[in-house]
Design an enzyme around this catalytic site. Structure first.
Site, PDB file in Angstrom:
ATOM      1  N   ASP A  93      23.487  25.980  -1.187  1.00 39.20           N
ATOM      2  CA  ASP A  93      24.665  26.692  -1.307  1.00 39.20           C
ATOM      3  C   ASP A  93      24.035  27.896  -0.957  1.00 39.20           C
ATOM      4  OD1 ASP A  93      27.344  26.198  -1.980  1.00 39.20           O
ATOM      5  OD2 ASP A  93      27.079  27.883  -2.226  1.00 39.20           O
ATOM      6  N   TYR A 138      40.111  27.647  12.441  1.00 37.44           N
ATOM      7  CA  TYR A 138      39.909  26.534  11.887  1.00 37.44           C
ATOM      8  C   TYR A 138      40.913  25.373  12.209  1.00 37.44           C
ATOM      9  CZ  TYR A 138      39.931  24.013   6.792  1.00 37.44           C
ATOM     10  OH  TYR A 138      39.838  22.553   6.322  1.00 37.44           O
TER      11      TYR A 138
END
Length: 262
Positions: free
Chosen positions: A36, A167
């Site tokens: 992350d 997207y």
């Protein structure tokens, strides 16, 4: 393939769908490498989950950052003896914007580039670097399986809404790479499955306005609610364990078909 005794890599593993998947892996006897960008959240998540989780800081837009995470994960795998079993690249961003705004001006190309960098290039770069090691894992079971890649697409891959050019393109790319990647990796005993969720409870959904959330839920047939992260994780579990799932893009959306706009 069994989860127990294997190590799985999850990008975006410190929150949302990634974290739910990490929890599921641990509950089923596996180890999970949490990659992350948010170091504080990543460390906290790994500490909360316990010894089966290890955090590795990673910016998926940086090949060098991914390489360091791969190196750390491989060292941890050798330390624990739990062979690499799969990769779930769940890190992603939306960054909505219409290609022309209301005044007829085009959107900044950097907006598009960032979404593609995270959602497409970041996925490919992460997968390709870990695959070198996954392909060397001893094959198991009667099928000689080595592992599985579970990609994260979206219902936007099929009916992206207004403002989702970037997207929709990024998630369409994930859906489109599923079969050729499957064919590339068949000789190594590595499967590839893509999951295409509708809006699920996640940090990305939390950024939506109430109007947008209400409109999205109106497009769901049943159950008329957002998906729960544990429901996504359950499908990841099945994708790992069912060896006949390969080369497919699986929708998990309550029958939702997105309209053009809300």
């Amino acid at each position: 393939m069994k989860i127990e005794g294997r190590t799985f890599v999850i990008t975006g593993g410190a929150s949302g769908l990634g974290r739910a998947t990490a929890e599921m892996i641990g509950q089923n006897g596996g180890n999970v490498a949490i990659l992350d960008l948010n170091a504080d959240l990543g460390k906290a998540t790994a500490a909360e989950l316990g010894p089966f989780a290890r955090f590795f800081p990673c910016d998926v837009t940086s090949t060098e950052s991914i390489a360091r995470a791969v190196e750390g994960t491989v060292a941890w795998v050798k330390e624990t003896g739990k062979e690499l079993g799969g990769i779930v690249p769940a890190a992603g961003i939306a960054n909505p914007g219409t290609i022309l705004d209301r005044t007829g001006k085009p959107f900044d190309l950097s907006t598009f580039d960032l979404v593609i960098a995270v959602n497409v290039r970041g996925v490919i770069d992460t997968v390709r670097q870990f695959l070198e090691h996954l392909a060397q894992v001893p094959p198991v079971g009667p099928d000689g399986e080595r592992g599985v890649i579970v990609l994260v697409a979206s219902t936007a891959a099929f009916e992206a809404q207004k403002g989702q050019v970037a997207y929709g393109a990024s998630k369409g790319a994930i859906a489109g790479m599923t079969l050729p990647m499957t064919r590339d990796l068949a000789r190594y005993g590595v499967r590839v499955v893509s999951i295409a969720p509708s809006p699920f409870r996640s940090p990305m959904e939390a950024m939506m306005s109430e109007k947008v959330k209400k409109g999205l839920l109106a497009a769901v047939e049943f159950p008329r609610r957002s998906g729960e992260p544990v429901e996504f994780a359950a499908l990841v579990k099945h994708s790992i364990e069912n060896s006949m799932l390969n080369g497919s893009v699986i929708r998990i959306d309550g029958g939702m078909r997105l309209p053009s706009k809300m």
